[in-house]
Design an enzyme around this catalytic site. Structure first.
Site, PDB file in Angstrom:
ATOM      1  N   LYS A 216       0.819  -1.232   0.000  1.00 53.99           N
ATOM      2  CA  LYS A 216       0.000   0.000   0.000  1.00 53.99           C
ATOM      3  C   LYS A 216       0.847   1.275   0.000  1.00 53.99           C
ATOM      4  O   LYS A 216       2.051   1.239   0.259  1.00 53.99           O
ATOM      5  CB  LYS A 216      -0.957  -0.009   1.192  1.00 53.99           C
ATOM      6  CG  LYS A 216      -2.181  -0.886   0.902  1.00 53.99           C
ATOM      7  CD  LYS A 216      -3.265  -0.728   1.912  1.00 53.99           C
ATOM      8  CE  LYS A 216      -4.443  -1.652   1.538  1.00 53.99           C
ATOM      9  NZ  LYS A 216      -5.440  -1.730   2.597  1.00 53.99           N
ATOM     10  N   ARG A 250      -3.609  -9.736   5.419  1.00 57.32           N
ATOM     11  CA  ARG A 250      -4.018  -9.807   4.011  1.00 57.32           C
ATOM     12  C   ARG A 250      -2.844  -9.357   3.144  1.00 57.32           C
ATOM     13  O   ARG A 250      -2.403  -8.206   3.253  1.00 57.32           O
ATOM     14  CB  ARG A 250      -5.237  -8.900   3.819  1.00 57.32           C
ATOM     15  CG  ARG A 250      -5.864  -8.942   2.443  1.00 57.32           C
ATOM     16  CD  ARG A 250      -7.087  -8.015   2.416  1.00 57.32           C
ATOM     17  NE  ARG A 250      -7.780  -8.090   1.132  1.00 57.32           N
ATOM     18  CZ  ARG A 250      -7.447  -7.367   0.078  1.00 57.32           C
ATOM     19  NH1 ARG A 250      -6.448  -6.516   0.138  1.00 57.32           N
ATOM     20  NH2 ARG A 250      -8.125  -7.495  -1.050  1.00 57.32           N
TER      21      ARG A 250
HETATM   22  C1  9MG Z   1     -10.303  -5.204  -0.316  1.00 54.38           C
HETATM   23  N1  9MG Z   1      -9.287  -4.630   0.549  1.00 54.38           N
HETATM   24  C2  9MG Z   1      -8.250  -3.829   0.181  1.00 54.38           C
HETATM   25  N2  9MG Z   1      -7.536  -3.483   1.259  1.00 54.38           N
HETATM   26  C3  9MG Z   1      -8.127  -4.076   2.324  1.00 54.38           C
HETATM   27  C4  9MG Z   1      -7.869  -4.084   3.703  1.00 54.38           C
HETATM   28  O1  9MG Z   1      -6.874  -3.382   4.235  1.00 54.38           O
HETATM   29  N3  9MG Z   1      -8.681  -4.801   4.512  1.00 54.38           N
HETATM   30  C5  9MG Z   1      -9.728  -5.487   3.990  1.00 54.38           C
HETATM   31  N4  9MG Z   1     -10.509  -6.174   4.850  1.00 54.38           N
HETATM   32  N5  9MG Z   1     -10.023  -5.510   2.683  1.00 54.38           N
HETATM   33  C6  9MG Z   1      -9.237  -4.811   1.878  1.00 54.38           C
END
Ligand code: 9MG
Length: 272
Positions: A216, A250
């Site tokens: 990010k 994630r």
């Molecule tokens: C779809 N998406 C993109 N970034 C995300 C994040 O930080 N958390 C979650 N739950 N979904 C995300």
């Protein structure tokens, strides 16, 4: 006594974005075949949950119709289900897509809107699967224009606490609720860093904590590198989040994150 906060159930969620304009995949996985190959690669690397989404959250991204989102996600869920029983999460804000995805074999909902759209609260309750409630200030189109908080940690916690209450009131089981501070969703770099540092606070809300920082802008802002050169930064924040109590991380780079988190888990298992 150990001051570590490592979750006993630390899990890796792998990002499978089927959108042609996905910010970090650069459209690389825009076909079913490529997305399926990516899913198989992640499964071989030991992913715990696949997060399949058909709509980009980039500020400049175009809205996707229900039909298009269904076409991008459902055949992929079915294809993965034929070869593996890995848990699949559907990253969607449309209740029709949530329903179809669960019917096709998904067993979790990832809602960046924290189930605030359409009848998604009720649908999540009916589907009776785990659901991630994420914080976002504003909308994906405008969220990075001028993120503003007096107390980012307090405000994000208050929002999540209200969404937990709303979900419970709609009939979502408490054991199905997962929370997420929403890194990069209406936050400056300083907001993101404050949230990361305060991650142990979020555990007090009584739900597993999911975080997504992989590739990010917060990493790009610190390292001054484009998305495809943010692997080491992504691994660093994954390790930090795991040591600060995150339960689900994630990521795009599953194999590399699995190695990094194996080191964290080993530390967590040392008797104090
Ligand atoms: C779809 N998406 C993109 N970034 C995300 C994040 O930080 N958390 C979650 N739950 N979904 C995300």
């Amino acid at each position: 006594m150990s001051r570590l906060n490592i979750s006993a159930n630390l899990q890796i969620m792998g990002v499978i974005n089927t959108t042609p304009d996905s910010f970090s995949d650069g459209g690389q996985f825009d076909s079913l075949d490529k997305a399926f190959a990516q899913a198989q690669h992640m499964i071989a690397a030991g992913v715990d949950i696949l997060d399949i989404g058909g709509e980009s959250t980039r500020p400049s991204a175009e809205e996707v119709s229900e039909e298009e989102e269904l076409q991008r996600t459902i055949p992929l869920i079915r294809a993965v289900r034929e070869v593996s029983d890995v848990p699949i999460s559907i990253d969607s804000n449309k209740s029709s897509v949530m329903r179809a995805a669960v019917r096709a074999g998904a067993s979790m909902i990832n809602s960046i809107w924290a189930l605030r759209l359409e009848d998604s609260l009720q649908v999540a309750a009916q589907l009776d699967v785990p659901v991630c409630l994420m914080h976002m200030q504003g909308t994906p189109a405008t969220m990075q224009d001028n993120p503003d908080y007096e107390d980012v940690v307090g405000e994000v916690m208050e929002f999540l606490s209200q969404r937990i209450e709303a979900a419970l009131a709609a009939g979502v089981a408490r054991h199905n609720i997962i929370i997420d501070p929403g890194f990069g969703f209406g936050k400056t770099l300083q907001h993101n860093l404050q949230l990361l540092k305060s991650l142990p606070e979020f555990r007090k809300l009584g739900a597993p904590v999911l975080v997504g920082m992989s590739r990010k802008g917060m990493i790009g802002a610190i390292l001054d590198k484009p998305a495809h050169q943010r692997l080491y930064g992504s691994l660093s924040v994954a390790v930090m989040a795991a040591m600060l109590g995150a339960d689900i991380i994630r990521v795009h780079d599953v194999a590399e994150t699995a190695d990094a988190l194996a080191m964290v888990r080993a530390l967590g298992q040392v008797a104090s």
